[in-house]
Motif scaffolding. Structure first.
Motif, PDB file in Angstrom:
ATOM      1  N   THR A   1      -8.317  15.512   3.252  1.00 37.18           N
ATOM      2  CA  THR A   1      -7.635  16.258   4.301  1.00 37.18           C
ATOM      3  C   THR A   1      -6.307  15.601   4.686  1.00 37.18           C
ATOM      4  O   THR A   1      -6.235  14.404   4.913  1.00 37.18           O
ATOM      5  CB  THR A   1      -8.530  16.335   5.550  1.00 37.18           C
ATOM      6  N   GLY A   2      -5.277  16.414   4.744  1.00 39.52           N
ATOM      7  CA  GLY A   2      -3.985  15.936   5.207  1.00 39.52           C
ATOM      8  C   GLY A   2      -3.142  15.241   4.159  1.00 39.52           C
ATOM      9  O   GLY A   2      -2.007  14.860   4.436  1.00 39.52           O
ATOM     10  N   MET A   3      -3.648  15.090   2.961  1.00 40.85           N
ATOM     11  CA  MET A   3      -2.837  14.476   1.911  1.00 40.85           C
ATOM     12  C   MET A   3      -1.842  15.508   1.384  1.00 40.85           C
ATOM     13  O   MET A   3      -2.174  16.688   1.238  1.00 40.85           O
ATOM     14  CB  MET A   3      -3.708  13.975   0.758  1.00 40.85           C
ATOM     15  N   PRO A   4      -0.615  15.071   1.109  1.00 41.99           N
ATOM     16  CA  PRO A   4       0.391  16.019   0.620  1.00 41.99           C
ATOM     17  C   PRO A   4       0.034  16.575  -0.768  1.00 41.99           C
ATOM     18  O   PRO A   4      -0.673  15.915  -1.534  1.00 41.99           O
ATOM     19  CB  PRO A   4       1.668  15.187   0.540  1.00 41.99           C
ATOM     20  N   PRO A   5       0.538  17.775  -1.074  1.00 45.94           N
ATOM     21  CA  PRO A   5       0.312  18.325  -2.415  1.00 45.94           C
ATOM     22  C   PRO A   5       0.823  17.334  -3.464  1.00 45.94           C
ATOM     23  O   PRO A   5       1.785  16.623  -3.252  1.00 45.94           O
ATOM     24  CB  PRO A   5       1.153  19.602  -2.425  1.00 45.94           C
ATOM     25  N   GLY A   6       0.189  17.296  -4.564  1.00 43.37           N
ATOM     26  CA  GLY A   6       0.544  16.329  -5.606  1.00 43.37           C
ATOM     27  C   GLY A   6      -0.244  15.049  -5.423  1.00 43.37           C
ATOM     28  O   GLY A   6      -0.947  14.609  -6.325  1.00 43.37           O
ATOM     29  N   VAL A   7      -0.142  14.473  -4.245  1.00 43.24           N
ATOM     30  CA  VAL A   7      -0.915  13.268  -3.934  1.00 43.24           C
ATOM     31  C   VAL A   7      -2.397  13.623  -3.899  1.00 43.24           C
ATOM     32  O   VAL A   7      -3.237  12.906  -4.449  1.00 43.24           O
ATOM     33  CB  VAL A   7      -0.476  12.641  -2.587  1.00 43.24           C
ATOM     34  N   LYS A   8      -2.702  14.741  -3.277  1.00 43.46           N
ATOM     35  CA  LYS A   8      -4.098  15.193  -3.189  1.00 43.46           C
ATOM     36  C   LYS A   8      -4.689  15.369  -4.592  1.00 43.46           C
ATOM     37  O   LYS A   8      -5.805  14.926  -4.858  1.00 43.46           O
ATOM     38  CB  LYS A   8      -4.163  16.502  -2.404  1.00 43.46           C
ATOM     39  N   GLN A   9      -3.935  15.980  -5.484  1.00 41.19           N
ATOM     40  CA  GLN A   9      -4.414  16.190  -6.843  1.00 41.19           C
ATOM     41  C   GLN A   9      -4.579  14.852  -7.582  1.00 41.19           C
ATOM     42  O   GLN A   9      -5.558  14.654  -8.309  1.00 41.19           O
ATOM     43  CB  GLN A   9      -3.464  17.110  -7.623  1.00 41.19           C
ATOM     44  N   ALA A  10      -3.635  13.943  -7.404  1.00 39.39           N
ATOM     45  CA  ALA A  10      -3.740  12.630  -8.050  1.00 39.39           C
ATOM     46  C   ALA A  10      -4.959  11.873  -7.538  1.00 39.39           C
ATOM     47  O   ALA A  10      -5.698  11.266  -8.327  1.00 39.39           O
ATOM     48  CB  ALA A  10      -2.468  11.819  -7.807  1.00 39.39           C
ATOM     49  N   LEU A  11      -5.191  11.914  -6.231  1.00 40.16           N
ATOM     50  CA  LEU A  11      -6.356  11.233  -5.662  1.00 40.16           C
ATOM     51  C   LEU A  11      -7.654  11.872  -6.148  1.00 40.16           C
ATOM     52  O   LEU A  11      -8.653  11.187  -6.345  1.00 40.16           O
ATOM     53  CB  LEU A  11      -6.281  11.235  -4.134  1.00 40.16           C
ATOM     54  N   THR A  12      -7.628  13.182  -6.354  1.00 39.33           N
ATOM     55  CA  THR A  12      -8.799  13.872  -6.899  1.00 39.33           C
ATOM     56  C   THR A  12      -9.083  13.378  -8.314  1.00 39.33           C
ATOM     57  O   THR A  12     -10.228  13.061  -8.650  1.00 39.33           O
ATOM     58  CB  THR A  12      -8.582  15.399  -6.887  1.00 39.33           C
TER      59      THR A  12
ATOM     60  N   VAL B   1       0.838  -1.203   0.000  1.00 37.02           N
ATOM     61  CA  VAL B   1       0.000   0.000   0.000  1.00 37.02           C
ATOM     62  C   VAL B   1       0.871   1.251   0.000  1.00 37.02           C
ATOM     63  O   VAL B   1       2.039   1.212   0.377  1.00 37.02           O
ATOM     64  CB  VAL B   1      -0.941   0.059   1.238  1.00 37.02           C
ATOM     65  N   GLY B   2       0.264   2.364  -0.396  1.00 42.57           N
ATOM     66  CA  GLY B   2       0.865   3.674  -0.171  1.00 42.57           C
ATOM     67  C   GLY B   2       0.495   4.098   1.234  1.00 42.57           C
ATOM     68  O   GLY B   2      -0.656   3.935   1.655  1.00 42.57           O
ATOM     69  N   LEU B   3       1.451   4.608   1.992  1.00 38.37           N
ATOM     70  CA  LEU B   3       1.227   4.910   3.406  1.00 38.37           C
ATOM     71  C   LEU B   3       1.662   6.336   3.710  1.00 38.37           C
ATOM     72  O   LEU B   3       2.723   6.772   3.285  1.00 38.37           O
ATOM     73  CB  LEU B   3       2.036   3.927   4.266  1.00 38.37           C
ATOM     74  N   PHE B   4       0.821   7.043   4.461  1.00 35.45           N
ATOM     75  CA  PHE B   4       1.114   8.404   4.864  1.00 35.45           C
ATOM     76  C   PHE B   4       1.156   8.451   6.384  1.00 35.45           C
ATOM     77  O   PHE B   4       0.186   8.069   7.044  1.00 35.45           O
ATOM     78  CB  PHE B   4       0.043   9.359   4.326  1.00 35.45           C
ATOM     79  N   ALA B   5       2.290   8.912   6.930  1.00 38.02           N
ATOM     80  CA  ALA B   5       2.425   9.038   8.378  1.00 38.02           C
ATOM     81  C   ALA B   5       1.696  10.277   8.855  1.00 38.02           C
ATOM     82  O   ALA B   5       1.684  11.314   8.179  1.00 38.02           O
ATOM     83  CB  ALA B   5       3.897   9.108   8.766  1.00 38.02           C
ATOM     84  N   ARG B   6       1.067  10.148   9.998  1.00 39.83           N
ATOM     85  CA  ARG B   6       0.404  11.268  10.669  1.00 39.83           C
ATOM     86  C   ARG B   6       0.920  11.284  12.105  1.00 39.83           C
ATOM     87  O   ARG B   6       1.439  10.286  12.585  1.00 39.83           O
ATOM     88  CB  ARG B   6      -1.120  11.065  10.679  1.00 39.83           C
ATOM     89  N   PRO B   7       0.751  12.380  12.829  1.00 34.97           N
ATOM     90  CA  PRO B   7       1.250  12.424  14.206  1.00 34.97           C
ATOM     91  C   PRO B   7       0.678  11.312  15.092  1.00 34.97           C
ATOM     92  O   PRO B   7       1.373  10.805  15.966  1.00 34.97           O
ATOM     93  CB  PRO B   7       0.792  13.802  14.705  1.00 34.97           C
ATOM     94  N   ASP B   8      -0.573  10.923  14.843  1.00 34.55           N
ATOM     95  CA  ASP B   8      -1.214   9.918  15.692  1.00 34.55           C
ATOM     96  C   ASP B   8      -1.223   8.519  15.070  1.00 34.55           C
ATOM     97  O   ASP B   8      -1.737   7.582  15.654  1.00 34.55           O
ATOM     98  CB  ASP B   8      -2.650  10.337  16.001  1.00 34.55           C
ATOM     99  N   GLY B   9      -0.663   8.370  13.866  1.00 40.09           N
ATOM    100  CA  GLY B   9      -0.677   7.058  13.234  1.00 40.09           C
ATOM    101  C   GLY B   9      -0.399   7.131  11.749  1.00 40.09           C
ATOM    102  O   GLY B   9       0.540   7.799  11.314  1.00 40.09           O
TER     103      GLY B   9
END
Length: 125
Positions: A101-112, A47-55
């Protein structure tokens, strides 16, 4: 609308098998280790994984109704292989977030562009 089922099947059969050894070590990726809900069989899903402060957050590019997502939710967590180490992840919850929310720039646009609006949130124990 998530990625079509035909693409998901191809990735499961071909692409994932080739990439799985590398995804556990590449930045931004992980391998999710989980067990089947009824079979108990162990599975490893890249999977693609994005770290957040809580998980962590995983974009559900194939939608929230995939068996691996259901397995993790039913079990209450999973293990993640991240850059050569294994970490526990708990309290899984599927979140519908059209704002991505919280997705990095570039990734957010691709997911859109892909129409991805569902995410699996995991907590660190």
């Amino acid at each position: 609308m998530p990625i079509p089922n035909a693409v998901a099947r191809f990735n499961r059969v071909a692409t994932n098998r080739v990439l799985r050894p590398f995804t556990a070590r590449l930045p931004g990726f992980a391998v999710v280790r989980h067990n089947g809900r009824t079979s108990g069989r162990p599975y490893r899903t890249p999977v693609g994984l994005f770290a957040r402060p809580d998980g962590y957050v995983i974009a559900l590019t194939y939608g929230p109704d995939r068996d691996w997502v259901k397995n993790i939710v039913a079990a209450g967590g999973c293990e993640l292989e991240i850059r050569g180490r294994t970490v526990a992840a708990t309290a899984p919850r599927v979140v519908h977030d059209p704002a991505r929310t919280g997705m990095p720039p570039g990734v957010k646009q691709a997911l859109t562009l892909l129409g991805v609006t569902d995410f699996l949130h995991l907590s660190r124990p």
